[in-house]
Every structure is written in structure tokens, then in C-alpha cells.
Scaffold this motif. Structure first.
Motif, short mmCIF file in Angstrom:
data_model
loop_
_atom_site.label_atom_id
_atom_site.label_comp_id
_atom_site.label_asym_id
_atom_site.label_seq_id
_atom_site.Cartn_x
_atom_site.Cartn_y
_atom_site.Cartn_z
N ASN B 44 0.82 -1.19 0.00
CA ASN B 44 0.00 0.00 0.00
C ASN B 44 0.86 1.26 0.00
O ASN B 44 0.48 2.28 -0.54
CB ASN B 44 -0.91 -0.01 1.23
N ALA B 76 -8.56 -1.85 1.77
CA ALA B 76 -7.65 -0.82 1.26
C ALA B 76 -8.02 0.52 1.87
O ALA B 76 -7.81 1.57 1.28
CB ALA B 76 -7.73 -0.76 -0.26
N LEU B 79 -5.69 3.80 2.48
CA LEU B 79 -5.24 4.64 1.38
C LEU B 79 -6.15 5.84 1.16
O LEU B 79 -5.92 6.65 0.26
CB LEU B 79 -5.15 3.81 0.10
#
Lengths: 435, 1005
Positions: B44, B76, B79
Motif C-alpha cells: 500500500n 484498502a 489509502l
């Protein structure tokens, strides 16, 4: 994290949208793609589905509609993949099923096939497509012409160019189709060669009994069109004998009232390939059966063997050549192996699925294809009660078995002269010979 | 995360290379040292760097990888800050992917998500409708409660947007906001109310969906929009159609009275009337209980019918269920074909459709009986499909087709799919009980199956035979003996239990076998299944009562075994039986009646369909499919006894001029499409009368098509130059010579078209503005009070159309005002047309009916006798449309007789006629017709208000030729002028079996 989210669920009011989530599951039961149109539903919901799948043995036998404590699962099985959608409230199941098939159709059209590897390779496009096809669980754009304007299908050239230049698959022009009164066609189509092809494809569905009499027969026909015409052509397709057709369904572009009144198909075609109509001819005496099958399959009472002899000959072929002839037999479980000789073509026997396939090819009326030999059976097992039925596949070019004929195609609204063509093809659909 | 950054020594360059192969977290090259968690972190981190770079391509690449993560269900979320910055990117694909991410994670990162809101707010004001729409889409998908007021504002604005696409998006957003914050309901309903009034087909489906989610109980919002929705339906996209149809089904059940006659409701015996001719039905309705269908109810049925031809299976199913729940019994049959067609579709579609057919076929055999063979099972069908087909075949079995069905079942019994074979045996059992004629045959067949090698087949047969024997045990002691013999070989518990029960029940018929069987059971009792043990105890008790001498000890032994059984049911049963049959001081009064209790004659079991009770659910629903009430299922209400006020659906007439202006200005091509579909739309807005006079009967469809064709020809002719007339004649091969001739003259009359555009619009205009409309009712003759003048008609005048077309083409498009009115051009349009149009106009004056006479007749002639068949005599006829001079009931007909021979014909007259009662006022005999000459004569024919052809002979001195005149409905009607309210009033008085209608679009109002 997901687990947690799902835990919160019951507190929330049941979300009202139609399709909540979609899971793509491969043959062996791995979830390889998930998409949620609203809050995330844990993949553990699929466990109920796996349970049912386990129970059904054959993936074909998995019930399309399942109930779980908090959700309902509606699934389809296409190309060895399960498309599993999760819904939370009452919804017409066909609505979801039809939509899932549309999704599969769209993948097929974009990627040439609808398989796990292809979907994995194009995951971003798949995601973009799903995003456009459904908004808040309600179908938004399902017409492939519209979708293609928004998201370009991948081609080898484009993917090379995209990698080099960082270009994208997303169309930079905004779609017009969705707004017009004819959502299936975009404005400003241009071709140097204007052409319109129509394939009349008929399938014979039949059940023929042991003695060779037809128990049931009907013809299912479709007209597949490939139209590449500039501008906004208005086409009229008429038949010599439209009365033959019993029942039909149309692409939304066809003007229904015109058909009702005059029995002509009047439409502004979508651009490219599409299915113009499908129809049904069911009156039994009208259905010609192109081949006959003489068969003798017997399992001996004593000893562990059986005999098989099949001969196929032409019956009502309307003077045309029967091609791509193939016979498929699902043998009983107790048939271990076969030893046969084919006078023409070749045969294969799959020991695990117990399927015997005899690929014959062209049918020669002078020398009828014949398959004979013995079957070896598992010992100590009672002989099978019923003989297996034979499924026939065949093709006849340049013939619509119902006799349906296109008489003419006229174009209005544009000035150029298009190139027109009609092709006929007859195939065996679910053509089954009981033995 | 900072530690992760330290580990990240590989740099962005390598990360980019890696990006190509990255698919699974385990494929990482990070090495074992970093442990499990660092893999994700490091990855990431790469992505973060890519996102923060200046290159679009790197950002895009990163987003693609992130989408891949999301698609696999990977987290995710950290992010978010890096991604949300890109929300304003210029790159469309990048932006779309950011949207995907945002929608997925905004809920978890509410504070950060707020950063993106201003971007969307700006986009909501963008001049491009697509950008506005997509901004609203994403904004409303972000599930952050703080922005509810912003969403509300955005929705309200979008609902008033000029672009229908944006309005559609706002309808979707309503549902999202409602599920995010149900407290907004009231405000949202206001928006829904507003959007329901929208006339765009694009919006209709989505807003109804919103209505169904937010306020399905506010049926009052639908009233004013009901007719519009009905009329728009054909043009709505397919998914919207499903939603609207389902909603209208619910609506109709609350607003209209039942079209099902009292005695016909769900009664198999009334199958006959379902098939009977209309006349009988009519009689029923008028005599017994006059039921007049609300025109709005009819409108719904009529407008959904074409959708049966949809390619979308969900639409077909929706229409089918609508007909099932709303249509008069004799009309439901029209859905059958379409449903059967769906059986060719995908397996899952088949499954749902078969389920619904199974429910329908219980109540209405007749619907599917002709399609019996479509339900034949193929060996390749999936098991659940096979079972459903079997269910339907069984439901459809009657005395007439049972032999066919049983023959088919014979094949199934041998199926390799044993579960299916067992189901078939059950089905045979059901057929046997339902159809007494075949009970014996079935029973014998089942007995044969007892020697089958397969145990499931045998077991199932035993169970079914047991049930069958119960219905008529007297004749079948042989079978019972046979089954007793089989007992040793059968291991399936259910089958063993069934045999035991049978022997016990009929132990007096098999006095020798029964005790012996009990003896065997005593030996194996402990090893048996519970269900077998219970039946053994039963058998013992019954034998003890009938044959205590032989079985007393055996019974006691078995009861003792049962007393110490592990299963408490069996212990209970044993205790109970002992008390009942063995008299002692404690047993009391009951044991006196033991015999009567145990050996009472038991009613035969009723074998019925598993789908019997499914009709409590609306067809096509998830609940029906699962046979359980799904959450959110809305019960279909019963018909109200008295219909609520129908006037609530009346809409104030909207000035059609407004609607017309834009349609003239539209581009050329969509217009031709427009013409086809959207005249309905316009008509819908015109108000009640025209919307309810939608066409359905074949006769007007013909006339409609005619004019359609004509207008097409017209446009073709004019858009191409005169040199193309060859293709013209080619096209109209079917047309008669006369018409050809007429066309030519028409062409001559017409000045060269100035500009193809204007001609096109003219053709369009004329075809839509003067489409013939006629409204008639063949039933009015049963209306004995006032036969002739009661007939209301708005006469169709093909002639008028032609004229109008011709004349209007003289106009230049520039002169054609955006609000086309016929009135200011009296010189152009014949006065009669004008008066007709006036009659239709919305003025409130002229309350009375007045018969109008037309000053001209149509030029269109029909061939009565071809000169080849007439041996030189040719005859044509046409309807002058003037009141007949001879008798008021007669229709005036003009004959044009021509002699094509080279000698003269003599004594031309009318000869025999059929039916004999036909009253014709003949023309006077023509003594002599010279070669090449023609003569026009008039006659009067009384068609008795039917479209039955009048047959008669046309005779000359030497020959006679049989000819017939078949009038179109429009020719039978008398033209009259009336106001719209009058028309509606008169129309309501009609009670129609037959209905004829057409569409008129008025340019003036």
C-alpha cells in the motif's frame, strides 16, 4: 472488519435496494470477485450457497433461489461460473436472474468469453461495467451499445497503446444513447461499407421415442442481425410467410404495433450485432425431422457386457446436406468402458462423466454412418433399468426448417444503398431420441 | 506505517514493475522477514507513492490495483487520504475509479470523505448533464449522515433539472437517502410526488421504484399519474417496466372491482365458460350481474399486453402475473403462449417460470392443457426442473389426456435419476386418486413396479399403493398379500412401515398372513427404525383386538420391548396402547372403545399438489418462489366491494399545443420513431377520453395500419424524386390496380415537393393529427331502448386524411406555426373535417348529439368483382358515407359497374342473397351496359350493425356471380358531433364486449 460490519447489519433497517451484492464464484467454490452496491455484506453469506452446492452434487442442480437467515441468494450458473447475488427484500426473482444473465452476456461481448481467467484479467473493466450497469441495486444501463460508448471493450491494440501511453478504456465522449428516444442506438454512426446481414437460425427441439415416432417437436427460431449502417436507418423486414410464426419476442427496437397490423418488422436497428427477434413454431405436422436414428442398446442380464449399435440416416432434409452430425449418450454409471467401431467419424468415451460422444461429421445418404460394438459393465451391479437416450446435434446450411423466408428488406431515412444479406441455418436444439 | 516506510527500500521504480504482476498478496517478494502484516503495508505504501506522483499514468495504475484489491474483498481503507485528493482529477477513468473507491470506503472514513464533498457540489452545477448526474450519483452513494442536508438539497435541485437523465438519477438518490436517514421521508415524498408527474419515460421507472421503497402505501400519489404511467409503459426501459407493472397490479387491486364473476372465482367447473364464446359471457354479464369494467382497468390490461412480446423474461412474467391477478377469467389465457416461450430460456428462468405455471395450473388447467407436451421431461433437464415439470403434468391430467400422460410417466419411472423416478411414482398416485377411471390401471402398474430392482422405486411404490388402497380396500386383498410377501426384501423404513400399517388396517382380510408378519417383526423389533417400530406396535394392537387367540403373547412381547425402548415416543405409544387394549382396573371407560378407536374406518388421504397453497402469494414474487413470506413482501389486497371514486384519476387537460411545439422542431429521424410510439404519450395527456379509446380491436388496427402504410408511402414517395416510382410499384405489389391508379393521380395533383424536410414533417403531422378514430360498440344493439341514435361514433375518414395530407404539403415549413391549428386555414381543410375536429375539441358547448353529414366520400374503392371472374363484368364499390336514402338502418354503398368486354352486357341486377334475411335495397336492373362503359349505381345494405359480410349474387342475363361486401366497422357508424364530456358520458353508457378504437391527435385544442 467485514465481519464487524455485517454484525451491525440487523441494527440497520433492511436496505431496500434490489441487488445488494454480487459474488462471482468459480467451479471449485472460490469467490474471486465481489462487488457491493451499498454497505458491504460479508462473504460468509456465501456459505449457505456452498452448502446447497454441496448437496446438489451437480452445479446444474443448485436451486437458483435460496433463503438464509438475513438474506436471499439468487444465483445463475453460466460458463462454469456462479453469479451469486444477495438481496434483502422481496424482489421478483426473474428480475435478478435476467439481470445476472445480462451481466454475463455483457462480459461475453466485451471479452469474447465469460470465464474466470478472462474476468480476472479484466477486473478493472468488469468493475467499471458493474458500476454502470447497476445504481443502488437498480439496473441503469444494460444496453451493450450504451455501455460500449462509456467503457470501450479491450482490444489487443488498445491495451498495448494504453500501456505505452497511459490511455484508458473509459470513453472520453459522453454517451448519447441513454438520452435519446432510441436508447439502443447512438447518433453519428458512420461506415464506409454499409451492410446489413440477417441470420435466420432455427433449432429443432424434439423427443423421438423408441419406435421412431415423434413424441414432441417444435422449432425455436431466432433472427440474429449484424447491421453496420451509417446514420439513422429505418429498416423494414418482411417475410413471405409470417403466418407460420406462433409466438415471438422482439428486440425493443421493433415496432410492435406495426407487426400486429402488417406482420412486418419495422425498426431502427442498434449498431452492430443484436438479436432482432426470436420465434416459435410449434404445430407438430410442420416440424420436419431431418434424420432418423436406428439404435439397439442392450445390457445383458448375465455377464458384464452390453451391446450397442446406432445407425443414423436422412429423413426429411429438404434436399440439403446434413453436417456436423454428432450423437451424445449419457451412459449409466455401471458402464465401465466401451469398445466400438465407427464406420465414419470418431467416438470418445469419458470414463468419469460416462458420456459417449460420436462425432460423425457430414451425413452421407449413400453410406449411412454406423457405430457398433460392446460395452463392458461393472460386475455385480444390476443391469440398468433404462437405456440411455441419445442426443443428436446437426446443422443444415441454407435452410430454415420451418420454411420461413425473408422476402425483403427496405431501408428508409438514409440515401445510400446498403449491402443486404440473409442466411439460413437449421440446427438441432434439444433433440432427444429415447431408447 | 512509518516503520513500513523504512522497510520500503525498493523504490517506486521497482514497485511499478511489480505492479504488472501483482495479483495476490502471497506472491509478494518482500520475504519472510517482514512477517505477515508488513506485506500489505509495504504494498500500500507503493500505491501511496504512485498516487502522490505527478504522473496521471502512475495514479491510474495505482487506482487499478486498488480496485483489484477491492474486488477481492481486501481492505484498502488506509489509502483513503491519498485517494480522496484525486477526486477532482481531469482524467475520466481515474475519476471513475476514485468514485468506486469513495463509495466503498466513505462510510468508514467519514471525516476524510467530507473533503470530497465540495468537488461534487461544484459538479452538480456543471453545464454538462452527465457530470451533474454522476456527481449526484456518487454524492448520494456516500453514506455519511452529516451530509444528509446537502444530499437533500441536491436531490431537490436535480428533480427540477431540465435533463431527464439527471432527474432519473435524483429518483435513484431518493432511495439512497431514505435508507441512510429514514427521517427524511416526508420531504422525500414531496420530491417523489413531483417526479411522478414527470412525463419522461426515462424517469418513470426510477421514480416508481423510489415510490415503492419509500412510501408504497401512499397510493393516493398514483391516482393522478395512473393513466400517464399506463400510456408511457411501452416506452419505459425494461427494468422500469417490471417495477411499474408490479406497482400498478397492487394499485388496481385497491381501486377497481373484481372482474371475476361471483360464481366463477377459482372454480374448476367453470372451466367451460372460460372457453365459451363471448356471446355467452355477454349474456351472463348483462343478465345476472352486470359488471362494467372501469375504463382505467381496461387501459392497464390493454397497455401491458404488447409487453408479453418483450425479450426480457422479467417483463413477460410481470405482465403474466398482472393478467392473472387483474384480468377477467377469459382473458388470462393470452399469457400462456408467452410463458411457455420462456421455457426455452436459461435454466434459472425455467425454474421460476415453471414454479409459477405450477401454481397457475392448479386453478386453471385449461390455460396450459394445449401445451402439455412442452412440459415433457428431457433426460438432460436439471432435477429441480424435472420435478416441476412433473408437478405441472400431474396438475394438467384429465380424463382426456391421462393415457398420454401415463405413457409419458412410464418412461420417467425408468429414469436413471432415482429421485426423479420416485417423484414420478408419487405423481402417478396423484393421478390415480384424482381421476377415478385410471385408478385400477395405475394400481396395477404400481404393483408391477414392486418387482423393480431399485429399492427407492419399490419403496415409493409401496407408499403410494398404501395410499391408493385406502380409497378402495375391498377389492385388493391380493395386492395386500403380495406386499406382505415382499416385506422381507424391502429395507426402506417408510415402505416397511407402510406395509405394516396396511396389514394392520386390513388384518381381517389377510387373517393368516398378519399374525405371521407380527411374529417376524417381534424377532427384528429392536433393530428396526423408529417409524417401523411404531407401526409394529400398531399392528400388534390391532391384531390383539381382532385375533387375540393367536397374537396375545406376541403382542405382550412387543409391548414389553417397546416399554424399554430408547425412544420416548415409542415408550409413550406402548404405554398408551397397553392401557387401551388390555383391560385392567386403571384403564377406565376408554378401553371399551378400543376397537372403535383403533379400527375406525379412516378417511383416504388426499393427494394434492405441493403448490396448492402457493396462491396466497402474488405470482412472480420471491415469496412465491420460496413459499415463505419474504421480508418486505406486500400483500395483494382483495378487490374492494365498491370501487373507490374513479374520478380521482381524472387529470385536468393539459394544453396539447405545448406538447406539440417541440416535437415539430425535433430532428428528422427520431421523429419517425416518435410517431410510432409517442403519440400514445401525447394522447395520454389529452385526458380521459382519448386515453381510454386506445386501439385494440382488429378492425381499427387494420385501418390504423392502412393509414400508417399510406403515410409511409407518402413520405417515401416525396422524399425520393419522381424517378423512383419504380421502386414504389415494386413495394406495393399487393395493392390493387385501382389504388395504383389513384396514387398516380394523387401524385400528379401534388406539386413537386419543395424540400424533403418539410414533406417529412408534413407526412408525420398528417398521419398523427388525423389518424382515424372510431369508437363503437357492437353491443349497443343489445341496448334495447334506443338502437340507432344511441350509437356514438366519431367517424373515421381515410378520405379526410388524404385530403389533409395533400393540402398541407402545399405549405412551407416556415409558415407552419409551432402550434399548428386547423382552424385558421378553413380554405385548406374541408369544412366537414373542421366540424369533425370541432366536435372532438374540448369546448364545453354543444351538449347534444348531432348527426353530421359529410359532403364527400372516400375515393377508396374496393373490388367487388374482378373482370376475369366476372367474365368481363367488373364491379367496384365504395362507401359514400352519406345517410342511406332508402332506410335509416341501411348503409349506402355505391357500385361502379364496368363492362370490359367487346359486346354489351344485359340485365345486370342483384340476385339471391345470403343470409336470406339480409335486407338490401337493390339498384334498378341495368338493361344494357355498352362495351367499355361503366355505370355507377347506389344500393343500401342493412348490415345489422355487424361486420358480417353481405353476400349476394350479381347477375347478368347469362351468368350470376357471387360477391360479398364486408364493411369495416367505421363504415357502419354514423358521424356525429359531440363534445368531449358528452363523448365520455356516452362512452360510459356502453358496455362492451367489442371495442373499436383509434387514435386522433389533434393539432388544435
Amino acid at each position: 472488519m467485514e465481519q464487524q460490519l455485517d454484525g451491525q447489519k440487523p441494527v440497520q433497517k433492511a436496505s431496500p435496494e434490489m441487488i445488494h451484492s454480487l459474488f462471482l464464484i468459480n467451479h471449485s467454490g472460490d469467490i474471486f470477485l465481489e462487488k457491493h452496491w451499498k454497505s458491504v455484506i460479508s462473504r460468509s453469506v456465501c456459505d449457505y450457497f456452498f452448502e446447497a452446492k454441496e448437496k446438489a452434487e451437480d452445479p446444474e442442480n443448485v436451486p437458483p433461489v435460496l433463503q438464509t437467515p438475513h438474506h436471499y441468494l439468487i444465483s445463475i450458473y453460466r460458463g462454469k461460473l456462479f453469479f451469486l447475488s444477495v438481496v434483502q427484500t422481496e424482489v421478483p426473482p426473474l428480475f435478478v436472474i435476467e439481470f445476472l444473465h445480462r451481466v454475463a452476456d455483457t462480459f461475453q461481448e466485451y471479452f469474447g468469453e465469460c470465464s474466470e481467467s478472462v474476468i480476472k484479467d479484466n477486473v478493472v473493466i468488469v468493475y467499471e461495467l458493474l458500476e454502470e450497469m447497476l445504481d443502488n441495486g437498480f439496473p441503469l444501463a444494460t444496453e451493450s451499445n450504451v455501455l460500449k460508448e462509456m467503457i470501450r471493450p479491450p482490444t489487443i491494440l488498445r491495451s498495448v497503446v494504453n500501456t505505452l501511453t497511459g490511455g484508458s478504456n473509459v470513453g472520453d465522449t459522453l454517451p448519447t444513447g441513454q438520452l435519446s428516444i432510441i436508447p439502443w442506438r447512438r447518433a453519428g454512426v458512420k461506415y464506409t461499407n454499409n451492410e446489413a446481414y440477417f441470420d435466420v437460425i432455427e433449432e429443432i427441439d424434439a423427443i423421438v421415442d423408441k419406435s421412431g415416432t415423434t413424441v414432441f417437436a417444435e422449432i425455436q427460431g431466432v433472427i440474429e442481425a449484424c447491421v453496420r449502417l451509417s446514420g439513422m436507418p429505418d429498416l423494414t423486414l418482411s417475410f413471405m410467410n409470417p403466418r407460420l410464426l406462433d409466438d415471438m419476442s422482439f428486440h425493443p427496437c421493433v415496432r410492435f404495433k406495426r407487426w400486429e397490423a402488417e406482420r412486418v418488422l419495422s425498426f431502427i436497428p442498434p449498431d452492430g450485432n443484436f438479436r432482432l427477434m426470436s420465434y416459435h413454431v410449434s404445430s407438430q405436422n410442420l416440424v420436419a425431422i431431418p434424420v432418423y436414428v436406428k439404435q439397439n442398446i442392450s445390457f445383458l442380464e448375465t455377464g458384464s457386457c452390453g451391446r450397442l449399435e446406432i445407425t443414423i440416416g436422412p429423413k426429411q432434409t429438404m434436399g440439403k446436406m446434413v453436417e456436423a452430425l454428432m450423437a451424445t449418450i449419457h451412459m449409466p454409471k455401471s458402464v465401465l468402458s466401451v469398445s466400438l467401431t465407427a464406420s465414419q467419424g470418431s467416438y470418445t468415451y469419458d470414463i468419469t462423466t460416462k458420456i459417449l460422444i460420436w462425432d460423425i461429421g457430414r451425413l452421407n445418404p449413400q453410406k449411412l454412418p454406423n457405430l457398433r460394438g460392446s460395452l463392458s459393465m461393472q460386475t455385480g451391479v444390476p443391469k440398468p433399468e433404462e437405456n440411455p437416450s441419445i442426443n443428436i446435434d446437426l446443422k443444415i446450411q441454407q435452410l430454415a426448417i420451418s420454411g420461413l423466408k425473408v422476402s425483403r428488406l427496405d431501408m428508409y431515412g438514409e440515401k445510400y444503398k446498403p449491402f443486404k444479406g440473409v442466411k439460413y441455418l437449421t440446427k438441432a436444439g434439444k433433440f432427444q431420441v429415447r431408447t | 506505517m512509518s516503520t513500513a516506510a523504512l522497510y520500503n527500500d525498493q523504490g517506486a521504480a521497482e514497485a511499478a514493475v511489480e505492479a504488472g504482476q501483482e495479483t495476490t498478496p502471497t506472491s509478494s517478494s518482500s520475504g519472510a522477514a517482514f512477517g505477515l502484516f508488513s506485506t500489505d503495508f509495504k504494498k500500500n505504501e507503493d500505491l501511496k507513492e504512485m498516487l502522490e506522483s505527478n504522473k496521471e499514468s502512475l495514479k491510474l495504475e495505482a487506482m487499478k490495483r486498488i480496485v483489484q484489491l477491492i474486488s477481492k474483498g481486501k481492505n484498502a481503507s488506509e489509502l483513503f487520504p491519498a485517494i480522496v485528493k484525486n477526486v477532482a482529477s481531469k482524467n475520466i477513468e481515474l475519476k471513475k475509479l476514485v468514485y468506486v473507491y469513495l463509495v466503498r470506503y466513505a462510510e468508514e472514513q467519514q471525516d476524510l470523505a467530507l473533503l470530497s464533498i465540495s468537488t461534487f457540489q461544484r459538479a452538480l452545477k456543471d453545464p454538462n448533464q452527465f457530470i451533474r448526474a454522476s456527481a449526484l450519483r456518487v454524492l448520494s452513494s456516500i453514506r455519511v449522515p452529516i451530509i444528509v442536508p446537502i444530499m437533500m438539497l441536491a436531490i431537490k435541485e436535480a428533480a427540477a433539472d431540465l435533463s431527464p437523465y439527471v432527474r432519473k438519477t435524483s429518483a435513484h438518490a431518493i432511495q439512497k437517502l431514505h435508507s441512510l436517514d429514514p427521517d427524511q421521508k416526508e420531504q422525500l415524498i414531496e420530491v417523489i410526488e413531483k417526479l411522478l408527474k414527470d412525463k419522461s419515460t426515462l424517469v418513470a421507472g426510477s421514480v416508481v421504484m423510489a415510490f415503492e421503497e419509500v412510501c408504497p402505501d401512499r397510493i393516493d400519489l398514483i391516482h393522478k399519474n395512473y393513466r400517464k404511467l399506463c400510456n408511457l409503459l411501452v416506452d419505459v426501459e425494461e427494468w422500469g417496466q417490471v417495477v411499474i407493472i408490479n406497482m400498478l397490479t397492487r394499485y388496481a387491486r385497491t381501486q377497481f372491482t373484481t372482474p371475476w364473476k361471483e360464481d366463477a372465482v377459482f372454480d374448476e367447473n367453470n372451466e367451460k365458460t372460460f372457453y365459451d364464446s363471448d356471446s355467452e359471457d355477454k349474456k351472463d354479464q348483462t343478465e345476472a350481474k352486470p359488471y362494467i369494467m372501469d375504463p382505467d382497468h381496461r387501459l392497464l390490461l390493454r397497455n401491458t399486453k404488447p409487453l408479453l412480446q418483450s425479450r426480457n423474461t422479467a417483463v413477460v412474467m410481470a405482465v403474466s402475473q398482472l393478467y392473472w391477478h387483474l384480468a377477467p377469467k377469459h382473458e388470462i389465457g393470452i399469457v400462456t403462449k408467452s410463458l411457455v416461450r420462456l421455457l426455452r430460456s436459461h435454466r434459472e428462468v425455467q425454474f421460476i417460470v415453471l414454479q409459477n405455471i405450477a401454481t397457475m395450473s392448479i386453478q386453471r388447467k385449461g390455460m396450459f392443457e394445449p401445451y402439455l407436451k412442452s412440459f415433457y421431461v428431457r433426460s438432460t433437464d436439471a432435477t429441480h426442473i424435472k420435478t416441476l415439470k412433473l408437478e405441472i403434468l400431474t396438475n394438467l391430467a384429465t380424463e382426456a389426456n391421462i393415457s398420454t400422460i401415463l405413457r409419458e410417466f412410464q418412461t420417467y419411472v425408468k429414469s436413471q435419476d432415482k429421485a426423479f423416478a420416485a417423484a414420478t411414482i408419487q405423481a402417478i398416485g396423484r393421478c390415480a386418486t384424482n381421476i377415478s377411471e385410471v385408478t385400477d390401471t395405475c394400481l396395477n402398474g404400481l404393483v408391477l413396479l414392486l418387482s423393480n430392482r431399485d429399492e427407492t422405486v419399490v419403496a415409493e411404490s409401496v407408499v403410494v399403493i398404501k395410499k391408493l388402497l385406502q380409497t378402495q380396500p375391498t377389492q385388493h386383498s391380493d395386492i395386500i398379500k403380495h406386499m406382505a410377501k415382499l416385506f422381507d426384501n424391502i429395507t426402506v423404513p417408510m415402505a416397511r412401515a407402510s406395509i405394516l400399517w396396511l396389514i394392520g388396517e386390513y388384518c381381517e382380510r389377510v387373517p393368516k398372513i398378519a399374525p405371521d408378519l407380527l411374529r417376524k417383526m417381534a424377532k427384528t423389533f429392536t433393530a428396526e427404525e423408529d417409524i417401523v417400530k411404531l407401526q409394529t406396535v400398531n399392528l400388534a394392537a390391532k391384531l390383539y383386538l381382532t385375533n387375540s387367540k393367536q397374537t396375545k403373547l406376541l403382542t405382550q412381547y412387543i409391548l414389553n420391548l417397546g416399554k424399554y425402548d430408547q425412544n420416548y415416543d415409542i415408550r409413550d405409544r406402548t404405554r398408551f396402547i397397553r392401557q387401551l387394549i388390555v383391560p385392567n382396573e386403571k384403564s377406565g371407560a376408554l378401553s371399551k372403545y378400543a376397537r372403535r378407536i383403533l379400527l375406525a374406518a379412516k378417511p383416504a388421504p388426499v393427494l394434492e399438489s405441493a403448490f396448492k397453497d402457493r396462491d396466497r402469494f402474488q405470482l412472480g414474487t420471491l415469496s412465491h418462489s420460496l413459499n415463505i413470506k419474504a421480508s418486505g413482501y406486500q400483500e395483494l389486497s382483495d378487490w374492494p366491494a365498491v370501487a373507490p371514486d374513479p374520478t380521482v384519476r381524472n387529470v385536468e387537460v393539459i394544453d396539447p399545443v405545448k406538447e406539440w411545439a417541440p416535437s415539430l422542431g425535433k430532428a428528422k429521424q427520431p421523429k419517425s420513431d416518435d410517431k410510432f410510439y409517442s403519440d400514445e404519450e401525447e394522447k395520454g395527456e389529452e385526458g380521459s377520453d382519448s386515453s381510454s379509446s386506445e386501439d385494440s380491436s382488429s378492425s381499427t388496427e387494420e385501418s390504423g395500419s392502412e393509414s400508417e402504410k399510406e403515410s409511409n408511402e407518402e413520405s417515401e414517395k416525396t422524399s425520393t424524386d419522381s424517378g423512383k416510382s419504380s421502386s414504389d410499384s415494386e413495394r406495393s405489389s399487393s395493392e390493387s390496380e385501382a389504388e395504383q391508379k389513384k396514387k398516380n393521380t394523387k401524385k400528379k395533383n401534388k406539386p413537386a415537393a419543395a424540400d424533403s424536410d418539410s414533406v417529412e414533417s408534413e407526412a408525420k403531422d398528417s398521419s398523427s393529427s388525423t389518424e382515424s378514430s372510431s369508437e363503437s360498440n357492437s353491443e349497443s344493439d343489445s341496448d334495447s331502448d334506443s338502437p340507432a341514435p344511441q350509437k356514438i361514433s366519431v367517424k373515421a375518414k381515410p378520405k379526410v386524411e388524404l385530403k389533409a395530407k395533400k393540402e398541407v404539403s402545399l405549405l412551407d415549413l416556415d409558415d407552419f406555426s409551432p402550434a399548428p391549428t386547423n382552424a385558421p386555414k378553413p380554405s385548406v381543410i374541408s369544412s366537414s373535417l373542421l366540424s369533425d375536429l370541432k366536435g372532438l375539441s374540448l369546448s364545453n358547448v354543444s351538449p347534444t348529439l348531432q348527426i353530421t353529414t359529410s359532403s364527400f366520400g372516400p375515393e377508396k374503392t374496393h373490388e367487388l368483382l374482378h373482370h376475369m371472374t366476372g367474365k368481363g363484368l367488373s364491379a367496384k364499390y365504395h362507401f359514400p358515407r352519406q345517410p342511406c336514402l332508402y332506410q335509416p338502418q341501411m348503409v349506402a354503398v355505391q357500385l361502379i359497374l364496368t363492362n370490359t368486354l367487346d359486346h354489351s352486357l344485359e340485365e345486370i341486377h342483384v340476385g339471391d342473397r345470403s343470409p336470406a334475411s339480409l335486407s338490401i335495397h337493390c339498384f334498378n336492373t341495368i338493361e344494357r351496359l355498352e362495351p367499355g362503359a361503366s355505370v355507377t349505381v347506389s344500393m343500401g345494405i342493412d348490415f345489422s350493425d355487424s361486420t358480417q359480410a353481405a353476400n349476394f349474387h350479381l347477375c347478368t342475363k347469362e351468368d350470376q356471380f357471387s360477391v360479398s361486401i364486408q364493411p369495416a366497422v367505421g363504415e357502419l357508424l354514423m358521424p356525429s358531433t359531440m363534445t368531449e364530456p358528452d363523448f365520455c358520458k356516452e362512452q360510459k353508457k356502453l358496455q362492451g364486449m367489442n371495442e373499436t378504437s383509434a387514435t386522433i391527435i389533434m393539432a388544435t385544442a
